[in-house]
Design a protein around this motif. Structure first.
Motif, short mmCIF file in Angstrom:
data_model
loop_
_atom_site.label_atom_id
_atom_site.label_comp_id
_atom_site.label_asym_id
_atom_site.label_seq_id
_atom_site.Cartn_x
_atom_site.Cartn_y
_atom_site.Cartn_z
N ASP A 47 -1.55 3.11 -3.37
CA ASP A 47 -2.33 3.83 -4.37
C ASP A 47 -2.07 5.32 -4.20
O ASP A 47 -1.23 5.74 -3.39
CB ASP A 47 -3.82 3.50 -4.25
CG ASP A 47 -4.35 3.71 -2.82
OD1 ASP A 47 -3.69 4.44 -2.03
OD2 ASP A 47 -5.41 3.15 -2.49
N THR A 48 -2.80 6.14 -4.95
CA THR A 48 -2.55 7.58 -4.89
C THR A 48 -2.95 8.18 -3.53
O THR A 48 -2.31 9.11 -3.05
CB THR A 48 -3.29 8.32 -6.01
OG1 THR A 48 -4.68 7.95 -6.00
CG2 THR A 48 -2.70 7.98 -7.37
N ALA A 49 -3.99 7.63 -2.90
CA ALA A 49 -4.41 8.16 -1.60
C ALA A 49 -3.33 7.93 -0.55
O ALA A 49 -2.98 8.83 0.23
CB ALA A 49 -5.72 7.52 -1.17
N SER A 50 -2.77 6.73 -0.50
CA SER A 50 -1.72 6.45 0.48
C SER A 50 -0.42 7.15 0.11
O SER A 50 0.36 7.54 1.00
CB SER A 50 -1.50 4.94 0.62
OG SER A 50 -1.30 4.32 -0.63
N LEU A 171 7.46 2.20 -9.06
CA LEU A 171 7.33 1.02 -8.19
C LEU A 171 5.96 0.36 -8.30
O LEU A 171 5.85 -0.86 -8.17
CB LEU A 171 7.58 1.44 -6.74
CG LEU A 171 9.01 1.83 -6.40
CD1 LEU A 171 9.05 2.61 -5.09
CD2 LEU A 171 9.90 0.59 -6.30
N LEU A 172 4.92 1.16 -8.49
CA LEU A 172 3.55 0.64 -8.48
C LEU A 172 2.85 0.77 -9.82
O LEU A 172 1.68 0.41 -9.93
CB LEU A 172 2.72 1.40 -7.43
CG LEU A 172 3.09 1.16 -5.96
CD1 LEU A 172 2.34 2.14 -5.07
CD2 LEU A 172 2.77 -0.28 -5.55
N SER A 173 3.56 1.29 -10.82
CA SER A 173 2.95 1.57 -12.11
C SER A 173 1.73 2.48 -11.97
O SER A 173 0.71 2.31 -12.65
CB SER A 173 2.55 0.26 -12.82
OG SER A 173 3.68 -0.53 -13.09
N LEU A 174 1.84 3.44 -11.04
CA LEU A 174 0.76 4.41 -10.89
C LEU A 174 0.66 5.29 -12.13
O LEU A 174 1.65 5.52 -12.83
CB LEU A 174 1.01 5.30 -9.67
CG LEU A 174 0.91 4.68 -8.28
CD1 LEU A 174 1.16 5.76 -7.23
CD2 LEU A 174 -0.46 4.05 -8.06
N ASP A 175 -0.52 5.79 -12.37
CA ASP A 175 -0.71 6.75 -13.45
C ASP A 175 0.08 8.01 -13.10
O ASP A 175 -0.15 8.62 -12.06
CB ASP A 175 -2.20 7.08 -13.58
CG ASP A 175 -2.50 7.92 -14.81
OD1 ASP A 175 -1.66 8.76 -15.19
OD2 ASP A 175 -3.60 7.77 -15.37
#
Length: 237
Positions: A47-50, A171-175
């Motif tokens: 996620d964004t934190a990691s 890779l993660l489809s993060l925003d």
């Protein structure tokens, strides 16, 4: 152009820095994840934190080393680019990352010679036909563009985290807004790393290449070798 010449030169160099760090500059970085792809598979980036933790760690290790090399190459102190390239090799212990650095350096060289031609770039290209390390080429490109060593250090430091952040989006489809916010929150760290790298580069003419940063990131080294052996991968590194 601003009056007085010096103001005009400063305006041009600021624009050159924007070109150099633009993700659309054809230096080949879009094909590389900076270690993010194996980190995602291993569950270290989820996620964004990691992602922020990963980027901060990479910035203060691989990013610091790259920034120091780039700043030294950009300095108008008569340093030998081949000796700097050897120093980069010594700070890149695993074959996979050395190969990646030279591939990226070769692509950066093509882009830099087309954009800011110089005899120094030509000489390094002739001496290292298989590619010099990317931070060294980046530093010479910055120098050819009229940029200062601190500018080159900023460009190298930023590149060390912008690549993984962009890769994580894919890779993660993060925003992408969240990934960009990660980079923005690293601004103070980027400034500190670039400044520390430039101070180290300033000492090279009197104290030698051992003054350049040599921070290690063993997990990045290990996963780079593992990633190079994957039969299927989205990114080249």
């Amino acid at each position: 152009m601003a009056k007085g010449g010096e103001g005009g030169l400063r305006t041009m160099t600021r624009a050159a820095l924007l070109v150099l760090v633009d993700g659309r500059f054809p230096a080949g970085g879009h094909a590389h994840s900076g270690g993010a792809e194996p980190a995602v598979r291993a569950g270290r980036i989820t996620d964004t934190a990691s992602l922020a933790d990963f980027c901060r760690g990479r910035l203060h290790t691989a990013g610091l080393v790259a920034a120091g090399l780039a700043a030294a190459a950009a300095a108008a102190a008569g340093l030998d680019p081949l000796a700097l390239d050897d120093a980069a090799d010594a700070r890149t212990p695993v074959p996979a990352l050395r190969s990646t650095a030279r591939k990226l350096g070769r692509q950066m060289m093509r882009a830099a010679r087309a954009t800011w031609p110089s005899a120094e770039l030509d000489a390094l290209a002739a001496a290292r036909p298989r590619g010099a390390h990317q931070p060294v080429v980046l530093g010479l490109a910055a120098r050819s563009a009229g940029l200062a060593p601190l500018d080159a250090a900023h460009a190298a430091a930023y590149e060390s985290v912008s690549g993984p952040a962009t890769a994580a989006v894919r890779l993660l489809s993060l925003d992408p807004f969240d990934a960009t916010a990660v980079l923005a929150r690293l601004a103070a760290d980027l400034d500190r790393v670039a400044s520390a790298a430039t101070r180290a580069a300033d000492r090279v003419p009197t104290k030698g290449y051992d003054t350049l940063p040599a921070a290690s990131a063993p997990l990045l080294d290990i996963t780079a070798e593992e990633h190079a052996a994957w039969p299927v991968r989205l990114f080249a590194s």
